[in-house]
Design a protein around this motif. Sequence first.
Motif, PDB file in Angstrom:
ATOM      1  N   PHE A  48       0.920  -1.422   0.124  1.00 19.62           N
ATOM      2  CA  PHE A  48      -0.071  -0.054  -0.119  1.00 19.62           C
ATOM      3  C   PHE A  48       0.964   1.321   0.122  1.00 19.62           C
ATOM      4  O   PHE A  48       1.509   1.530   1.292  1.00 19.62           O
ATOM      5  N   THR A 101       4.242   1.120   2.027  1.00 22.45           N
ATOM      6  CA  THR A 101       4.037   0.152   2.914  1.00 22.45           C
ATOM      7  C   THR A 101       3.943  -1.354   2.593  1.00 22.45           C
ATOM      8  O   THR A 101       3.025  -1.616   1.701  1.00 22.45           O
ATOM      9  N   ALA A 111       2.638  -4.643   3.117  1.00 19.46           N
ATOM     10  CA  ALA A 111       1.922  -5.171   4.088  1.00 19.46           C
ATOM     11  C   ALA A 111       1.872  -6.821   4.207  1.00 19.46           C
ATOM     12  O   ALA A 111       1.702  -7.276   5.006  1.00 19.46           O
ATOM     13  N   THR A 144       0.424  -9.594  15.656  1.00 18.65           N
ATOM     14  CA  THR A 144       0.078  -8.487  16.406  1.00 18.65           C
ATOM     15  C   THR A 144      -0.780  -7.660  15.147  1.00 18.65           C
ATOM     16  O   THR A 144      -0.636  -7.730  14.065  1.00 18.65           O
ATOM     17  N   SER A 145      -1.326  -6.642  15.845  1.00 16.78           N
ATOM     18  CA  SER A 145      -2.080  -5.552  15.064  1.00 16.78           C
ATOM     19  C   SER A 145      -1.230  -4.891  13.708  1.00 16.78           C
ATOM     20  O   SER A 145       0.003  -4.599  14.169  1.00 16.78           O
ATOM     21  N   GLY A 146      -1.674  -4.845  12.718  1.00 16.13           N
ATOM     22  CA  GLY A 146      -0.752  -4.025  11.704  1.00 16.13           C
ATOM     23  C   GLY A 146       0.186  -5.383  10.931  1.00 16.13           C
ATOM     24  O   GLY A 146       0.861  -4.721  10.052  1.00 16.13           O
ATOM     25  N   SER A 147       0.326  -6.455  11.455  1.00 13.61           N
ATOM     26  CA  SER A 147       1.320  -7.402  10.842  1.00 13.61           C
ATOM     27  C   SER A 147       1.035  -8.030   9.400  1.00 13.61           C
ATOM     28  O   SER A 147       1.774  -8.403   8.599  1.00 13.61           O
ATOM     29  N   GLY A 148      -0.401  -7.766   9.172  1.00 15.52           N
ATOM     30  CA  GLY A 148      -0.712  -8.203   7.804  1.00 15.52           C
ATOM     31  C   GLY A 148      -1.602  -9.419   7.944  1.00 15.52           C
ATOM     32  O   GLY A 148      -2.159 -10.052   6.647  1.00 15.52           O
ATOM     33  N   LYS A 149      -2.328  -9.666   8.756  1.00 19.12           N
ATOM     34  CA  LYS A 149      -3.304 -10.811   8.785  1.00 19.12           C
ATOM     35  C   LYS A 149      -4.579 -10.638   7.912  1.00 19.12           C
ATOM     36  O   LYS A 149      -4.833 -11.399   6.947  1.00 19.12           O
ATOM     37  N   SER A 150      -5.173  -9.532   7.876  1.00 15.57           N
ATOM     38  CA  SER A 150      -6.610  -9.110   7.190  1.00 15.57           C
ATOM     39  C   SER A 150      -6.053  -9.125   5.638  1.00 15.57           C
ATOM     40  O   SER A 150      -6.673  -9.618   5.038  1.00 15.57           O
ATOM     41  N   THR A 151      -4.854  -8.537   5.393  1.00  8.86           N
ATOM     42  CA  THR A 151      -4.473  -8.560   4.023  1.00  8.86           C
ATOM     43  C   THR A 151      -4.228  -9.735   3.591  1.00  8.86           C
ATOM     44  O   THR A 151      -4.585 -10.136   2.305  1.00  8.86           O
TER      45      THR A 151
HETATM   46  N1  LIG Z   1      -6.344  -0.339   2.493  1.00 10.76           N
HETATM   47  C1  LIG Z   1      -5.054   0.087   3.018  1.00 10.76           C
HETATM   48  N2  LIG Z   1      -4.472   0.988   2.646  1.00 10.76           N
HETATM   49  C2  LIG Z   1      -3.065   1.580   3.161  1.00 10.76           C
HETATM   50  N3  LIG Z   1      -2.610   0.715   4.056  1.00 10.76           N
HETATM   51  C3  LIG Z   1      -3.180  -0.255   4.353  1.00 10.76           C
HETATM   52  C4  LIG Z   1      -4.473  -0.855   4.179  1.00 10.76           C
HETATM   53  N4  LIG Z   1      -4.716  -1.985   4.515  1.00 10.76           N
HETATM   54  C5  LIG Z   1      -3.924  -2.418   5.446  1.00 10.76           C
HETATM   55  N5  LIG Z   1      -2.775  -1.484   5.338  1.00 10.76           N
HETATM   56  C6  LIG Z   1      -1.511  -1.621   6.032  1.00 10.76           C
HETATM   57  O1  LIG Z   1      -0.856  -2.598   5.775  1.00 10.76           O
HETATM   58  C7  LIG Z   1      -0.523  -3.168   7.254  1.00 10.76           C
HETATM   59  C8  LIG Z   1      -1.010  -4.626   7.398  1.00 10.76           C
HETATM   60  O2  LIG Z   1      -2.515  -4.282   7.753  1.00 10.76           O
HETATM   61  P1  LIG Z   1      -3.430  -5.399   8.028  1.00 10.76           P
HETATM   62  O3  LIG Z   1      -3.457  -6.461   7.090  1.00 10.76           O
HETATM   63  O4  LIG Z   1      -4.786  -4.926   8.163  1.00 10.76           O
HETATM   64  O5  LIG Z   1      -2.893  -5.883   9.415  1.00 10.76           O
HETATM   65  P2  LIG Z   1      -3.606  -6.913  10.608  1.00 10.76           P
HETATM   66  O6  LIG Z   1      -5.088  -7.393  10.166  1.00 10.76           O
HETATM   67  O7  LIG Z   1      -2.743  -7.847  10.891  1.00 10.76           O
HETATM   68  O8  LIG Z   1      -3.991  -5.949  11.746  1.00 10.76           O
HETATM   69  C9  LIG Z   1      -0.755  -2.267   8.010  1.00 10.76           C
HETATM   70  O9  LIG Z   1       0.446  -1.485   8.283  1.00 10.76           O
HETATM   71  C10 LIG Z   1      -1.707  -1.336   7.463  1.00 10.76           C
HETATM   72  O10 LIG Z   1      -1.648  -0.121   8.077  1.00 10.76           O
END
Ligand SMILES: Nc1ncnc2c1ncn2[C@@H]1O[C@H](COP(=O)(O)OP(=O)(O)O)[C@@H](O)[C@H]1O
Length: 228
Positions: A15, A18, A20, A39-46
Motif C-alpha cells: 500500500f 507500506t 503489507a 499483532t495488529s498491523g502485521s498483515g493478517k487481514s491483508t
Molecule cells: N487499504 C489500506 N491502505 C493502506 N494501508 C493499508 C491498507 N490496509 C492495510 N494497510 C496497512 O498494511 C499493514 C497490514 O495491515 P492489516 O493486514 O490490516 O494488518 P492486521 O490485520 O494484522 O492488523 C498495516 O501497516 C496497515 O496499516
Amino acid sequence: MSGPLLAGLGLGVSFGETAALEDVSLSLSAGEVVAVMGTSGSGKSTLLHCLAGVLVPDRGEVSFAGERIDNQSDRRRSDLRLRSFGFVPQFGDLVPELTLLENVALPLRLLQVGRREATGRAAALLDELEVGSAASRRAGAASGGQVQRVAVARALVHCPSVVFADEPTGALDSATGELVLEALVATARDRGSAVLLVTHEAVVASHADREVVVRDGRLDLLAFPTVG
Ligand SMILES: Nc1ncnc2c1ncn2[C@@H]1O[C@H](COP(=O)(O)OP(=O)(O)O)[C@@H](O)[C@H]1O
Ligand SMILES: [Mg+2]
C-alpha cells in the motif's frame, strides 16, 4: 482432487510505501482449521483478503481447487466467493437496513434458494449461535456482539468450501466466543470445509489444527503446529 484446496504462493501486497505482505505462502486442505496469528498491523487481514479473492495481490498467485483465481475477473471472483467461500469480516459489515435474519438468508437468496428454505436455514443458525431472539431486529440497531455472531452465521449458511474469519470473536465474551469457535470448527469437521481463522488471541488459536504467525508482513517460520 489432489493437493491443497486453497493455496497462496509468494503473495506480496504493497500500500504505497507500506509492504503489507511479503512473499507469503500458505495452503489449506479440506477439513482443516488454520489459525493466522500476529499483532495488529502485521498483515493478517491483508493475507485473508488475498486468499479470499477480495484483494488481488501485487505479487504471487492464489489457487482454489487447483485453479488460479487471482487472475480472474472481478465478476468471476465475486461469483466464486458467493458460491464457495464464506467470509466473516473483522467488523461484521451487515446490511443495516435488513433484519438479522434477512442478512443471514441473503447469500442463499442470491444463490436462488427459495425464501422459505433460506429463512429456515438462517433461523436455525441464529438459534445455534444464541442470537435467534433478536432475528427480527434491524442490523443497524443490533449490538456489536449480535452483529459478529450474525456475520458468522451469514458466512456459514450456504455450506461454503472455505470459511475465512477475521477476528470473529473480538466483540464477544468468552462463553459466546466459544460458541462461535465451536460452530466454525464443526463446519470443518462435519462438512469438510477449510477454515482460516485470524486472531491475536492464543486461546482462539488453540482451536485450530495448525497455526501460523505473521510478523511485519512475513510468515514466521518459527511457528510450530499446535498439538491436539
Ligand atoms: N487499504 C489500506 N491502505 C493502506 N494501508 C493499508 C491498507 N490496509 C492495510 N494497510 C496497512 O498494511 C499493514 C497490514 O495491515 P492489516 O493486514 O490490516 O494488518 P492486521 O490485520 O494484522 O492488523 C498495516 O501497516 C496497515 O496499516
Ligand atoms: Mg486485521
